[in-house]
Design a protein around this motif. Structure first.
Motif, PDB file in Angstrom:
ATOM      1  N   ILE A 193       0.840  -1.208   0.000  1.00  0.00           N
ATOM      2  CA  ILE A 193       0.000   0.000   0.000  1.00  0.00           C
ATOM      3  C   ILE A 193       0.872   1.253   0.000  1.00  0.00           C
ATOM      4  CG2 ILE A 193      -1.658   1.342   1.359  1.00  0.00           C
ATOM      5  CD1 ILE A 193      -2.790  -1.343   2.365  1.00  0.00           C
ATOM      6  N   GLY A 194       1.911   1.209   0.846  1.00  0.00           N
ATOM      7  CA  GLY A 194       2.799   2.365   0.927  1.00  0.00           C
ATOM      8  C   GLY A 194       3.550   2.616  -0.368  1.00  0.00           C
ATOM      9  N   ILE A 195       4.003   1.547  -1.006  1.00  0.00           N
ATOM     10  CA  ILE A 195       4.765   1.670  -2.264  1.00  0.00           C
ATOM     11  C   ILE A 195       3.886   2.248  -3.373  1.00  0.00           C
ATOM     12  CG2 ILE A 195       5.897   0.343  -4.086  1.00  0.00           C
ATOM     13  CD1 ILE A 195       6.782  -1.610  -1.787  1.00  0.00           C
ATOM     14  N   ILE A 196       2.666   1.683  -3.495  1.00  0.00           N
ATOM     15  CA  ILE A 196       1.745   2.164  -4.535  1.00  0.00           C
ATOM     16  C   ILE A 196       1.375   3.622  -4.272  1.00  0.00           C
ATOM     17  CG2 ILE A 196      -0.565   1.911  -5.508  1.00  0.00           C
ATOM     18  CD1 ILE A 196      -0.319  -1.112  -5.024  1.00  0.00           C
ATOM     19  N   GLY A 197       1.121   3.947  -2.992  1.00  0.00           N
ATOM     20  CA  GLY A 197       0.776   5.322  -2.646  1.00  0.00           C
ATOM     21  C   GLY A 197       1.896   6.290  -2.963  1.00  0.00           C
ATOM     22  N   ALA A 198       3.140   5.901  -2.642  1.00  0.00           N
ATOM     23  CA  ALA A 198       4.288   6.769  -2.919  1.00  0.00           C
ATOM     24  C   ALA A 198       4.484   6.966  -4.415  1.00  0.00           C
ATOM     25  CB  ALA A 198       5.548   6.162  -2.288  1.00  0.00           C
ATOM     26  N   ARG A 199       4.222   5.923  -5.212  1.00  0.00           N
ATOM     27  CA  ARG A 199       4.365   6.034  -6.664  1.00  0.00           C
ATOM     28  C   ARG A 199       3.276   6.927  -7.269  1.00  0.00           C
ATOM     29  NH1 ARG A 199       7.486   3.106  -9.656  1.00  0.00           N
ATOM     30  NH2 ARG A 199       5.976   3.006 -11.375  1.00  0.00           N
ATOM     31  N   MET A 200       2.177   7.094  -6.530  1.00  0.00           N
ATOM     32  CA  MET A 200       1.089   7.961  -7.006  1.00  0.00           C
ATOM     33  C   MET A 200       1.281   9.397  -6.533  1.00  0.00           C
ATOM     34  SD  MET A 200      -2.167   5.388  -6.371  1.00  0.00           S
ATOM     35  CE  MET A 200      -3.360   6.630  -6.906  1.00  0.00           C
ATOM     36  N   GLY A 201       2.366   9.638  -5.814  1.00  0.00           N
ATOM     37  CA  GLY A 201       2.647  11.006  -5.379  1.00  0.00           C
ATOM     38  C   GLY A 201       2.445  11.253  -3.903  1.00  0.00           C
ATOM     39  N   TYR A 202       1.898  10.283  -3.195  1.00  0.00           N
ATOM     40  CA  TYR A 202       1.713  10.414  -1.749  1.00  0.00           C
ATOM     41  C   TYR A 202       2.948   9.811  -1.058  1.00  0.00           C
ATOM     42  CZ  TYR A 202      -3.091  11.177  -3.284  1.00  0.00           C
ATOM     43  OH  TYR A 202      -4.221  11.657  -3.921  1.00  0.00           O
ATOM     44  N   TYR A 203       4.020  10.591  -1.070  1.00  0.00           N
ATOM     45  CA  TYR A 203       5.324  10.068  -0.642  1.00  0.00           C
ATOM     46  C   TYR A 203       5.348   9.598   0.814  1.00  0.00           C
ATOM     47  CZ  TYR A 203       6.420  12.680  -4.864  1.00  0.00           C
ATOM     48  OH  TYR A 203       6.426  13.159  -6.162  1.00  0.00           O
ATOM     49  N   PHE A 204       4.537  10.217   1.637  1.00  0.00           N
ATOM     50  CA  PHE A 204       4.545   9.880   3.063  1.00  0.00           C
ATOM     51  C   PHE A 204       3.989   8.480   3.324  1.00  0.00           C
ATOM     52  CE2 PHE A 204       0.372  11.554   2.211  1.00  0.00           C
ATOM     53  CZ  PHE A 204      -0.482  10.766   2.980  1.00  0.00           C
ATOM     54  N   LEU A 205       3.264   7.901   2.356  1.00  0.00           N
ATOM     55  CA  LEU A 205       2.617   6.610   2.588  1.00  0.00           C
ATOM     56  C   LEU A 205       3.615   5.463   2.733  1.00  0.00           C
ATOM     57  CD1 LEU A 205      -0.577   6.637   0.306  1.00  0.00           C
ATOM     58  CD2 LEU A 205      -0.431   6.763   2.803  1.00  0.00           C
ATOM     59  N   ASP A 206       4.763   5.565   2.069  1.00  0.00           N
ATOM     60  CA  ASP A 206       5.752   4.482   2.163  1.00  0.00           C
ATOM     61  C   ASP A 206       6.288   4.354   3.594  1.00  0.00           C
ATOM     62  OD1 ASP A 206       7.418   2.420   0.826  1.00  0.00           O
ATOM     63  OD2 ASP A 206       9.048   3.746   1.419  1.00  0.00           O
ATOM     64  N   PRO A 207       6.832   5.411   4.203  1.00  0.00           N
ATOM     65  CA  PRO A 207       7.269   5.280   5.596  1.00  0.00           C
ATOM     66  C   PRO A 207       6.103   5.071   6.572  1.00  0.00           C
ATOM     67  CG  PRO A 207       7.479   7.556   4.860  1.00  0.00           C
ATOM     68  CD  PRO A 207       7.183   6.736   3.648  1.00  0.00           C
ATOM     69  N   LEU A 208       4.921   5.656   6.239  1.00  0.00           N
ATOM     70  CA  LEU A 208       3.766   5.469   7.097  1.00  0.00           C
ATOM     71  C   LEU A 208       3.358   3.997   7.133  1.00  0.00           C
ATOM     72  CD1 LEU A 208       1.588   6.777   8.865  1.00  0.00           C
ATOM     73  CD2 LEU A 208       0.184   7.067   6.800  1.00  0.00           C
ATOM     74  N   ALA A 209       3.457   3.326   5.981  1.00  0.00           N
ATOM     75  CA  ALA A 209       3.157   1.899   5.927  1.00  0.00           C
ATOM     76  C   ALA A 209       4.140   1.126   6.807  1.00  0.00           C
ATOM     77  CB  ALA A 209       3.251   1.395   4.486  1.00  0.00           C
ATOM     78  N   GLY A 210       5.403   1.543   6.800  1.00  0.00           N
ATOM     79  CA  GLY A 210       6.391   0.907   7.672  1.00  0.00           C
ATOM     80  C   GLY A 210       6.030   1.078   9.133  1.00  0.00           C
ATOM     81  N   LEU A 211       5.481   2.236   9.495  1.00  0.00           N
ATOM     82  CA  LEU A 211       5.066   2.491  10.882  1.00  0.00           C
ATOM     83  C   LEU A 211       3.880   1.605  11.270  1.00  0.00           C
ATOM     84  CD1 LEU A 211       5.464   4.179  13.422  1.00  0.00           C
ATOM     85  CD2 LEU A 211       3.918   5.889  12.453  1.00  0.00           C
TER      86      LEU A 211
END
Length: 324
Positions: free
Chosen positions: A175-193
Motif C-alpha cells: 500500500i505504501g509503495i503504490i501510494g508513494a508512486r502515485m505522489g503520496y510520498y509519506f505513505l511508504d514510511p507510514l506503511a512501515g510504521l
C-alpha cells in the motif's frame, strides 16, 4: 500413576513434523529476505527494506525453534524429571521478544523518515516483490499453523503468527509503495510504521502466552469441570478434594485428590484410581502424566460431608457432588 498420552503422535513423529515444516519456512525466508532487501535498496522503498529485515527475523526464530524441538524430544533424565517439553515454551517466549524488538526498530526507522520529509518514489519492482511476499508468507502461515495445531506446539504456532505478521507487513508495504508512486510520498514510511505496530502487537500476544506456559498455567476450567463431573458419575469416587492442571510445553500434567470408601482394600483403591486416570486421558488431550491421590472419605458416623468440603478445593459445579 502414569499412562501414555491420548495423542497418537509419538515424540519422534512430532520432531520430524515440526522439523520438516520449519526447514521449509527457513528456505523460503532466506530467499524472500535477500530478494526484499535487494529490491528495497534498488527501488528506494523504505517499507520494502523494513519488510525484508522483518523476514530475516523469521529465519532466526525458525532456527531457534528447530533447536527447541531437538531439546523438547529428549526424555526425562536425572536433572529434568518432568522432561524437556518447556524448551518449546522458551522458544516461543524468546520469539515474542524478537518480534517486539523488530517491530519497534521498524517503527523507529519509519518515524525518522516521516520527520525528515523525504520524497522517495519506490520503483515498480517493489510492487511485484511485495505482492509475491504476501502470497508466500500467507502460505507459510497456513503450513506452520496446521503443523503447530497437529503436534500441539506453542513454538510452531508462534512462528506461524510470525509469518502472518510478515504477510501483513508486506500488505502494508505494498500500500505504501503504490501510494508513494502515485505522489503520496509519506505513505511508504507510514506503511512501515503501521507494520511496526502490527508486529509489536503480535509479539506482545505471543509473549503473554509464553509467559503463562512458563508459569505453569492451568488448562481451561471448563475441561476440568467436565472431567470432574464424569469422574463422579462413572466411578466409585465419593468426592473430589482437589483437581489441578499445568501446561508443560506441548504436554499437560494433572494432579487429582479423590476421597473413597475408607473400608475398601488397597487393590480396590488402586483400581478406582486407574478408572479416574482413564477418564482424564479420554477427555483431555496431550496429557503426559496423571497423579491420583486417594483419601479416606469421612463417614456419617465420623463427620459430615460439609466438614470435608470445608477443608478442600472442589472443581465441580453445585449439585454434582456425591454424598455418603
Amino acid at each position: 500413576m502414569n499412562l501414555n498420552s491420548s495423542n497418537n503422535i509419538t515424540e519422534n513423529e512430532r520432531y520430524k513434523i515440526g522439523n520438516r515444516i520449519t526447514w521449509i519456512t527457513i528456505i523460503i525466508n532466506i530467499i524472500l529476505s535477500i530478494a526484499k532487501i535487494l529490491v528495497g535498496l534498488l527501488a528506494n522503498s523504505t517499507a520494502m527494506l523494513a519488510d525484508g529485515i522483518h523476514t530475516i527475523s523469521d529465519t532466526a526464530s525458525s532456527i531457534g525453534i528447530i533447536i527447541s524441538f531437538f531439546i523438547a524430544k529428549k526424555p526425562e533424565d536425572m536433572e529434568h524429571h518432568y522432561g524437556h517439553e518447556k524448551a518449546e515454551s522458551i522458544a516461543g517466549f524468546v520469539l515474542s521478544l524478537l518480534l517486539i524488538s523488530v517491530g519497534m526498530n521498524i517503527g523507529y526507522s519509519a518515524i525518522k523518515i516521516l520527520i525528515a520529509g523525504k520524497n522517495i518514489v519506490p520503483g515498480v519492482t517493489a510492487v511485484w516483490a511485495a505482492s509475491i511476499s504476501i502470497v508466500a508468507k500467507e502460505v507459510q502461515y497456513r503450513i506452520a499453523m496446521y503443523g503447530g495445531r497437529k503436534i500441539n506446539s506453542s513454538a510452531l504456532i508462534a512462528d506461524a503468527w510470525h509469518h502472518r505478521s510478515d504477510a501483513l507487513s508486506s500488505i502494508g508495504a505494498l500500500i505504501g509503495i503504490i501510494g508513494a508512486r502515485m505522489g503520496y510520498y509519506f505513505l511508504d514510511p507510514l506503511a512501515g510504521l503501521v507494520v511496526s505496530v502490527i508486529v509489536v502487537k503480535v509479539g506482545i500476544e505471543i509473549f503473554i502466552n509464553g509467559y503463562n506456559e512458563l508459569m505453569d498455567s492451568s488448562i481451561e476450567k471448563e475441561k476440568l469441570y467436565k472431567v470432574a463431573e464424569e469422574i463422579l458419575e462413572n466411578t466409585e469416587v465419593n468426592n473430589i478434594n482437589e483437581l489441578r492442571s499445568r501446561k508443560h510445553g506441548s504436554k499437560v500434567f494433572i494432579d487429582i485428590k479423590v476421597c473413597v470408601d475408607p473400608n475398601i482394600t488397597v487393590a480396590k483403591g488402586h483400581s478406582i484410581g486407574e478408572d479416574v486416570e482413564k477418564i482424564i486421558h479420554k477427555n483431555i488431550d496431550h496429557v503426559k502424566e496423571v497423579l491420583v491421590h486417594t483419601n479416606p472419605c469421612i463417614r456419617p458416623e465420623v463427620g459430615k460431608c460439609s466438614d470435608c468440603e470445608a477443608r478442600t478445593s472442589i472443581f465441580v459445579r453445585n449439585g454434582k457432588k456425591k454424598h455418603v
